[in-house]
Design a protein around this motif. Sequence first.
Motif, PDB file in Angstrom:
ATOM      1  N   GLU A 233       0.749  -0.736   0.184  1.00  0.00           N
ATOM      2  CA  GLU A 233      -0.102  -0.227   0.040  1.00  0.00           C
ATOM      3  C   GLU A 233       0.553   1.115  -0.026  1.00  0.00           C
ATOM      4  N   THR A 234       0.653   2.131  -0.655  1.00  0.00           N
ATOM      5  CA  THR A 234       1.286   3.558  -1.014  1.00  0.00           C
ATOM      6  C   THR A 234       1.407   4.461   0.362  1.00  0.00           C
ATOM      7  N   LEU A 235       1.917   4.564   0.824  1.00  0.00           N
ATOM      8  CA  LEU A 235       1.991   6.008   2.236  1.00  0.00           C
ATOM      9  C   LEU A 235       2.368   6.924   2.113  1.00  0.00           C
ATOM     10  N   ASN A 236       2.295   7.272   0.798  1.00  0.00           N
ATOM     11  CA  ASN A 236       2.739   8.902   0.948  1.00  0.00           C
ATOM     12  C   ASN A 236       2.111   9.525  -0.827  1.00  0.00           C
ATOM     13  N   SER A 237       0.519   8.950  -0.700  1.00  0.00           N
ATOM     14  CA  SER A 237      -0.058   9.951  -1.788  1.00  0.00           C
ATOM     15  C   SER A 237      -0.696  11.005  -1.444  1.00  0.00           C
ATOM     16  N   PRO A 238      -0.076  12.303  -2.252  1.00  0.00           N
ATOM     17  CA  PRO A 238      -0.817  13.514  -1.517  1.00  0.00           C
ATOM     18  C   PRO A 238      -2.558  13.582  -1.130  1.00  0.00           C
ATOM     19  N   PHE A 239      -2.620  12.492  -1.921  1.00  0.00           N
ATOM     20  CA  PHE A 239      -4.589  12.421  -2.292  1.00  0.00           C
ATOM     21  C   PHE A 239      -5.335  11.203  -0.949  1.00  0.00           C
ATOM     22  N   ASP A 240      -4.382  10.772  -0.786  1.00  0.00           N
ATOM     23  CA  ASP A 240      -4.816   9.634   0.643  1.00  0.00           C
ATOM     24  C   ASP A 240      -4.168   8.906   1.701  1.00  0.00           C
ATOM     25  N   PRO A 241      -4.532   9.258   2.745  1.00  0.00           N
ATOM     26  CA  PRO A 241      -3.925   8.436   3.516  1.00  0.00           C
ATOM     27  C   PRO A 241      -3.963   7.304   3.719  1.00  0.00           C
ATOM     28  N   PRO A 242      -2.992   6.595   4.438  1.00  0.00           N
ATOM     29  CA  PRO A 242      -3.045   4.945   4.331  1.00  0.00           C
ATOM     30  C   PRO A 242      -3.874   4.401   5.143  1.00  0.00           C
ATOM     31  N   THR A 243      -4.058   3.512   4.978  1.00  0.00           N
ATOM     32  CA  THR A 243      -5.099   2.631   6.565  1.00  0.00           C
ATOM     33  C   THR A 243      -4.722   2.228   7.328  1.00  0.00           C
ATOM     34  N   PRO A 244      -5.251   2.427   8.718  1.00  0.00           N
ATOM     35  CA  PRO A 244      -4.990   3.080   9.998  1.00  0.00           C
ATOM     36  C   PRO A 244      -4.046   1.650  10.362  1.00  0.00           C
ATOM     37  N   PRO A 245      -3.478   2.213  11.019  1.00  0.00           N
ATOM     38  CA  PRO A 245      -2.603   0.826  11.674  1.00  0.00           C
ATOM     39  C   PRO A 245      -2.626  -0.591  12.375  1.00  0.00           C
ATOM     40  N   ARG A 246      -4.011   0.061  12.863  1.00  0.00           N
ATOM     41  CA  ARG A 246      -4.738  -0.904  14.092  1.00  0.00           C
ATOM     42  C   ARG A 246      -5.999  -1.300  12.836  1.00  0.00           C
ATOM     43  N   ALA A 247      -6.541  -0.700  11.540  1.00  0.00           N
ATOM     44  CA  ALA A 247      -7.250  -1.372  10.629  1.00  0.00           C
ATOM     45  C   ALA A 247      -6.116  -2.445   9.839  1.00  0.00           C
TER      46      ALA A 247
END
Length: 592
Positions: A233-247
Amino acid sequence: MRTLLRLPSGLFIDGWHVLKELGNGGFAVVYLVEKNGLRRAVKVARHRQASGDDKQTHARLKRELTVLSMLDHPNIVALCGHGYAEAGNFYLALEYVDGWTLDEWKERKHPTFHEILRVFVKIATALAYMHSRGILHRDLKLANVVIRKSDCEPVIIDFGCATYEQAADLTESGLPPGTDRFRAPEQFTYLREHREEHRAKYAFQVADEIFAVGAMLYELLTDPRPTEERPRETLNSPFDPPTPPRARNPRVPEALGDLVESMLSRDPADRPVDTDALHRELAELEAHPGADYQALAHPPSEQRRPERPNVDEPVEQDAGRWSKLRALGGRVGAVVRRSGKRLAVGAVAAVVLGVAAALWLRPQTPESVVEPIGATSPTPPISAPDMSPLAPAPVVGTLPTPAPVSEEGSTVKTSPPEDPKEAPRQKTSPGSDMRKAVAVGCALAAGCTGVQLKPDPFTCPEGAVATRKELHWGDRDRFSVVLDDRYDREADVWLRAGDTVVGVVPEGVTPSQAKVAPPGTRFLGGKVYVWPEKTASGRPGRVVVKYERVKLPRQDEVPVCFVVDVGARELKDGAAKTANGNAGFVTDDWRP
């Protein structure tokens, strides 16, 4: 002429006896050496000062000398000396840290959340010390932190990309050197907004360093096997944050997950204000007495690489079916959470249909036999849609993650696939029926994608046609090129689907090519596709590499369409073997 320095064991570097090579990158080679009973890691620049060094590797290593001479900290690799090798190449003698990289340590030692926090408290302490002296590492990643075996202390290594206040700028590109996966999203925003300004330079900040630490921590908390090379999963998209770690991993303590989310925030102002503040937050969590912090981040069974399946034991071949379905469901859920929208009824029905078909096509496996998410198996992983900050959709004319824009000083190299003769191959992959069923659901859902092997038709990035005309390149002009500049022209290389490579024009090209694409011309943003379809000439498949930028010697990078499409000599698990010295063509568009 590029001066490669690759020495076998038994030779000497300025009196140091070479024991073995530890690693190599585009700018330096690192050896384990010994003299007078002392062992050191000697890092040797690939070029001599007077060798026409366009990468300035000599100057880069001199700057690393300056940086390390300003530092004295137990969690930062120590400088032990410097000098010149017999060929005139500059070298640094460094403390040899006998240990594991951070991702290797995670898999071998199975740490608890508390043990991971202890390591990151030490890392934050070292960074705060470094930043107080005006020094930025700029290439923090799992491979650049080593856990010493003797005392389990973390040591930050590889300062080949580091800089300090008033340091000379050695990079021509808009972004500073580093590894794309660990870059802060604002770097990609800057690149997009200033792509027409050839001289624009991004100013690296402490906030970028904090993001990189957050990305490292995220990898350890969410990925049971961070050493594996596979789509992530991409971590650094300017548009979309990554899935939360707990998820991704319900074991992660809530407060720790919240801190990581803040470190990975799209807005730098929402991250800890500096590494002193980061250290205090990590230390507070380390002191937490709760049982959830004493738990293993991942069960050891999830971190053990499964053995190659036995064709006579079909039950074991299906062991990962349930976890793959859970992983798919998790990805769908993550997309829903991040978008804040509900799936249309038809899309939900399509996904349910795909899962139901998967269950119907394959006999059930006991729940106790579960393959962890991300496990290596003959079944290629189902990857999420490309949300890379450099993907063609949001940023026209740039390369997909995880392409290294300028990974200076890296000593990591990719190993070829295992020998295909080691074990018999099955005619049908254990998960093939499941993949077909899920594909049906995805097709109905109109938007779910799997691992892409055959490339889609593509059009050029913006400005590529103008580049072709300005350089006097004709559509379909052919140029000789080395596909992957990490290896010699004469080598046979394994290229894996999804890899990103840099191509370079070698010496000895024809006079006509030398006029328009001379030796040293670099093709950047090369994305690899492996097409497992037998060719008319009898090859088992094809390798397609499409490059999206070009940099001629002493000129700026410009967008381009340059494609290499060649037959593969061998195929194995999404990788193909082909000659590194090859030829490609310029094009205004391309169809497979």
